[in-house]
Write a protein that holds these residues in place. Structure first.
Motif, PDB file in Angstrom:
ATOM      1  N   ARG A  55       0.849  -1.202   0.000  1.00  0.00           N
ATOM      2  CA  ARG A  55       0.000   0.000   0.000  1.00  0.00           C
ATOM      3  C   ARG A  55       0.878   1.243   0.000  1.00  0.00           C
ATOM      4  NH1 ARG A  55      -5.504  -0.862   1.921  1.00  0.00           N
ATOM      5  NH2 ARG A  55      -5.614   1.324   2.518  1.00  0.00           N
ATOM      6  N   THR A  56       1.878   1.224   0.875  1.00  0.00           N
ATOM      7  CA  THR A  56       2.795   2.358   0.965  1.00  0.00           C
ATOM      8  C   THR A  56       3.541   2.537  -0.350  1.00  0.00           C
ATOM      9  OG1 THR A  56       3.037   2.058   3.335  1.00  0.00           O
ATOM     10  CG2 THR A  56       4.771   3.302   2.227  1.00  0.00           C
ATOM     11  N   PHE A  57       3.990   1.429  -0.932  1.00  0.00           N
ATOM     12  CA  PHE A  57       4.691   1.508  -2.216  1.00  0.00           C
ATOM     13  C   PHE A  57       3.827   2.176  -3.278  1.00  0.00           C
ATOM     14  CE2 PHE A  57       5.005  -0.226  -6.465  1.00  0.00           C
ATOM     15  CZ  PHE A  57       6.243   0.280  -6.838  1.00  0.00           C
ATOM     16  N   LEU A  58       2.569   1.768  -3.385  1.00  0.00           N
ATOM     17  CA  LEU A  58       1.687   2.330  -4.401  1.00  0.00           C
ATOM     18  C   LEU A  58       1.523   3.836  -4.210  1.00  0.00           C
ATOM     19  CD1 LEU A  58      -0.148   2.013  -6.846  1.00  0.00           C
ATOM     20  CD2 LEU A  58      -1.989   1.330  -5.291  1.00  0.00           C
ATOM     21  N   VAL A  59       1.296   4.255  -2.979  1.00  0.00           N
ATOM     22  CA  VAL A  59       1.154   5.692  -2.692  1.00  0.00           C
ATOM     23  C   VAL A  59       2.456   6.420  -2.999  1.00  0.00           C
ATOM     24  CG1 VAL A  59       0.791   7.385  -0.849  1.00  0.00           C
ATOM     25  CG2 VAL A  59      -0.708   5.376  -1.014  1.00  0.00           C
ATOM     26  N   ASP A  60       3.576   5.848  -2.581  1.00  0.00           N
ATOM     27  CA  ASP A  60       4.867   6.497  -2.816  1.00  0.00           C
ATOM     28  C   ASP A  60       5.184   6.586  -4.307  1.00  0.00           C
ATOM     29  OD1 ASP A  60       5.232   6.912  -0.109  1.00  0.00           O
ATOM     30  OD2 ASP A  60       6.645   5.260   0.147  1.00  0.00           O
ATOM     31  N   ALA A  61       4.827   5.557  -5.068  1.00  0.00           N
ATOM     32  CA  ALA A  61       5.065   5.594  -6.515  1.00  0.00           C
ATOM     33  C   ALA A  61       4.283   6.741  -7.158  1.00  0.00           C
ATOM     34  CB  ALA A  61       4.694   4.264  -7.159  1.00  0.00           C
ATOM     35  N   LEU A  62       3.068   6.967  -6.687  1.00  0.00           N
ATOM     36  CA  LEU A  62       2.270   8.072  -7.219  1.00  0.00           C
ATOM     37  C   LEU A  62       2.842   9.426  -6.793  1.00  0.00           C
ATOM     38  CD1 LEU A  62      -1.207   6.459  -6.702  1.00  0.00           C
ATOM     39  CD2 LEU A  62      -0.246   7.146  -8.903  1.00  0.00           C
ATOM     40  N   LEU A  63       3.267   9.532  -5.549  1.00  0.00           N
ATOM     41  CA  LEU A  63       3.789  10.806  -5.043  1.00  0.00           C
ATOM     42  C   LEU A  63       5.177  11.149  -5.588  1.00  0.00           C
ATOM     43  CD1 LEU A  63       2.801  10.674  -1.262  1.00  0.00           C
ATOM     44  CD2 LEU A  63       1.960  12.310  -2.964  1.00  0.00           C
ATOM     45  N   SER A  78      12.042  -0.591 -17.922  1.00  0.00           N
ATOM     46  CA  SER A  78      13.052   0.272 -17.314  1.00  0.00           C
ATOM     47  C   SER A  78      12.786   1.735 -17.629  1.00  0.00           C
ATOM     48  CB  SER A  78      14.462  -0.134 -17.747  1.00  0.00           C
ATOM     49  OG  SER A  78      14.612   0.042 -19.144  1.00  0.00           O
ATOM     50  N   GLY A  79      11.535   2.103 -17.703  1.00  0.00           N
ATOM     51  CA  GLY A  79      11.164   3.490 -17.957  1.00  0.00           C
ATOM     52  C   GLY A  79      11.167   4.308 -16.681  1.00  0.00           C
ATOM     53  N   VAL A  80      10.650   5.503 -16.792  1.00  0.00           N
ATOM     54  CA  VAL A  80      10.544   6.395 -15.645  1.00  0.00           C
ATOM     55  C   VAL A  80       9.085   6.811 -15.504  1.00  0.00           C
ATOM     56  CG1 VAL A  80      11.230   8.619 -14.691  1.00  0.00           C
ATOM     57  CG2 VAL A  80      12.889   7.254 -15.976  1.00  0.00           C
ATOM     58  N   MET A  81       8.535   6.622 -14.309  1.00  0.00           N
ATOM     59  CA  MET A  81       7.203   7.134 -14.019  1.00  0.00           C
ATOM     60  C   MET A  81       7.378   8.466 -13.318  1.00  0.00           C
ATOM     61  SD  MET A  81       4.127   5.458 -11.840  1.00  0.00           S
ATOM     62  CE  MET A  81       3.178   6.577 -10.806  1.00  0.00           C
ATOM     63  N   PRO A  82       6.704   9.499 -13.793  1.00  0.00           N
ATOM     64  CA  PRO A  82       6.855  10.810 -13.145  1.00  0.00           C
ATOM     65  C   PRO A  82       6.184  10.855 -11.778  1.00  0.00           C
ATOM     66  CG  PRO A  82       5.184  10.929 -14.855  1.00  0.00           C
ATOM     67  CD  PRO A  82       5.783   9.545 -14.935  1.00  0.00           C
ATOM     68  N   ALA A  83       6.615  11.794 -10.981  1.00  0.00           N
ATOM     69  CA  ALA A  83       5.994  12.049  -9.680  1.00  0.00           C
ATOM     70  C   ALA A  83       4.724  12.860  -9.897  1.00  0.00           C
ATOM     71  CB  ALA A  83       6.962  12.826  -8.791  1.00  0.00           C
ATOM     72  N   TRP A  84       3.699  12.572  -9.105  1.00  0.00           N
ATOM     73  CA  TRP A  84       2.417  13.273  -9.221  1.00  0.00           C
ATOM     74  C   TRP A  84       2.073  14.005  -7.925  1.00  0.00           C
ATOM     75  CZ3 TRP A  84       1.001  13.641 -14.031  1.00  0.00           C
ATOM     76  CH2 TRP A  84       1.369  12.640 -14.930  1.00  0.00           C
ATOM     77  N   ALA A  85       3.094  14.450  -7.193  1.00  0.00           N
ATOM     78  CA  ALA A  85       2.885  15.065  -5.878  1.00  0.00           C
ATOM     79  C   ALA A  85       2.071  16.352  -5.940  1.00  0.00           C
ATOM     80  CB  ALA A  85       4.223  15.325  -5.196  1.00  0.00           C
ATOM     81  N   PHE A  86       1.943  16.949  -7.125  1.00  0.00           N
ATOM     82  CA  PHE A  86       1.119  18.158  -7.248  1.00  0.00           C
ATOM     83  C   PHE A  86      -0.370  17.848  -7.110  1.00  0.00           C
ATOM     84  CE2 PHE A  86       1.618  16.562 -11.546  1.00  0.00           C
ATOM     85  CZ  PHE A  86       0.325  16.621 -12.037  1.00  0.00           C
ATOM     86  N   LEU A  87      -0.743  16.577  -7.246  1.00  0.00           N
ATOM     87  CA  LEU A  87      -2.138  16.183  -7.047  1.00  0.00           C
ATOM     88  C   LEU A  87      -2.451  16.201  -5.554  1.00  0.00           C
ATOM     89  CD1 LEU A  87      -2.296  13.158  -9.521  1.00  0.00           C
ATOM     90  CD2 LEU A  87      -3.271  15.432  -9.868  1.00  0.00           C
ATOM     91  N   GLU A 120      -3.788   8.344   4.366  1.00  0.00           N
ATOM     92  CA  GLU A 120      -2.596   7.536   4.079  1.00  0.00           C
ATOM     93  C   GLU A 120      -1.653   8.291   3.157  1.00  0.00           C
ATOM     94  OE1 GLU A 120      -3.065   3.059   3.368  1.00  0.00           O
ATOM     95  OE2 GLU A 120      -5.128   3.820   3.188  1.00  0.00           O
ATOM     96  N   VAL A 121      -2.224   8.961   2.151  1.00  0.00           N
ATOM     97  CA  VAL A 121      -1.411   9.742   1.217  1.00  0.00           C
ATOM     98  C   VAL A 121      -0.718  10.877   1.970  1.00  0.00           C
ATOM     99  CG1 VAL A 121      -1.425  11.162  -0.870  1.00  0.00           C
ATOM    100  CG2 VAL A 121      -2.925   9.144  -0.723  1.00  0.00           C
ATOM    101  N   ALA A 122      -1.471  11.592   2.797  1.00  0.00           N
ATOM    102  CA  ALA A 122      -0.904  12.704   3.574  1.00  0.00           C
ATOM    103  C   ALA A 122       0.261  12.228   4.431  1.00  0.00           C
ATOM    104  CB  ALA A 122      -1.985  13.350   4.437  1.00  0.00           C
TER     105      ALA A 122
END
Length: 144
Positions: A55-63, A78-87, A120-122
C-alpha cells in the motif's frame, strides 16, 4: 458538486478523471499498458498491494515517481514514471483506488482489503524521495 462515493467510500468519478488526465497516456485507458514500455495495471495492481508494504509503495510511486528496472506480469520495464505530488491527497487516493478496483482487479484484491485513504497519502508526503528511492522500496518489499 458532491463527491460520488462508492460503497467502499472512495470517489470513483474523481479517480477515473485523474487517471484519464495523468495515467492513461502510458498505462492506457484499459490499464493494459504498453508491453516493454509501460507496465499494465490491469491484472497487476492487486499484486502490488498483496505484499507487506505494498500500500505504501503504491502511494509512494504516485507521489514520488518510479525509476529503475522492474517487472510486471512477466515483462521487464526500465522506464521512468513521473511524480504526481502536485495532485491532492484526495486525487492520489482516488486514482490509486481506481487502478485497484478497475479492469476486474477488484476480484484479485486481498481479502478484507480497504481502499486507500487521503490520510494515508498525507502520511507519505514530505519524505523528499526520488523515483529511485521508490524503486529501492519496491525491491525491499519483494516486488520484482
Amino acid at each position: 458538486p458532491a463527491a460520488q462515493q462508492t460503497a467502499g467510500g472512495w470517489d470513483e468519478a474523481l479517480g477515473q478523471q485523474v487517471y484519464a488526465a495523468n495515467c492513461a497516456s502510458c498505462h492506457q485507458a484499459t490499464g493494459a499498458g504498453i508491453p516493454g514500455a509501460f507496465p499494465p495495471l490491469a491484472g497487476h495492481a492487486p499484486e502490488l498491494v498483496s505484499v507487506d508494504g505494498g500500500r505504501t509503495f503504491l502511494v509512494d510511486a504516485l507521489l514520488y515517481g518510479l525509476q529503475g528496472q522492474i517487472s510486471g506480469s512477466g515483462v521487464s520495464y526500465s522506464g521512468v514514471m513521473p511524480a504526481w505530488a502536485f495532485l491532492s491527497d484526495e486525487q492520489i487516493a482516488a486514482v490509486a483506488n481506481y487502478t485497484l478496483y478497475s479492469w476486474d482487479n477488484d476480484a484479485a484484491l486481498p481479502d478484507g482489503f480497504a481502499p486507500i485513504t487521503p490520510d494515508e497519502v498525507a502520511g507519505e508526503r514530505g519524505k523528499g524521495w526520488t523515483g529511485t528511492d521508490v524503486h529501492d522500496l519496491r525491491r525491499e518489499i519483494g516486488l520484482p
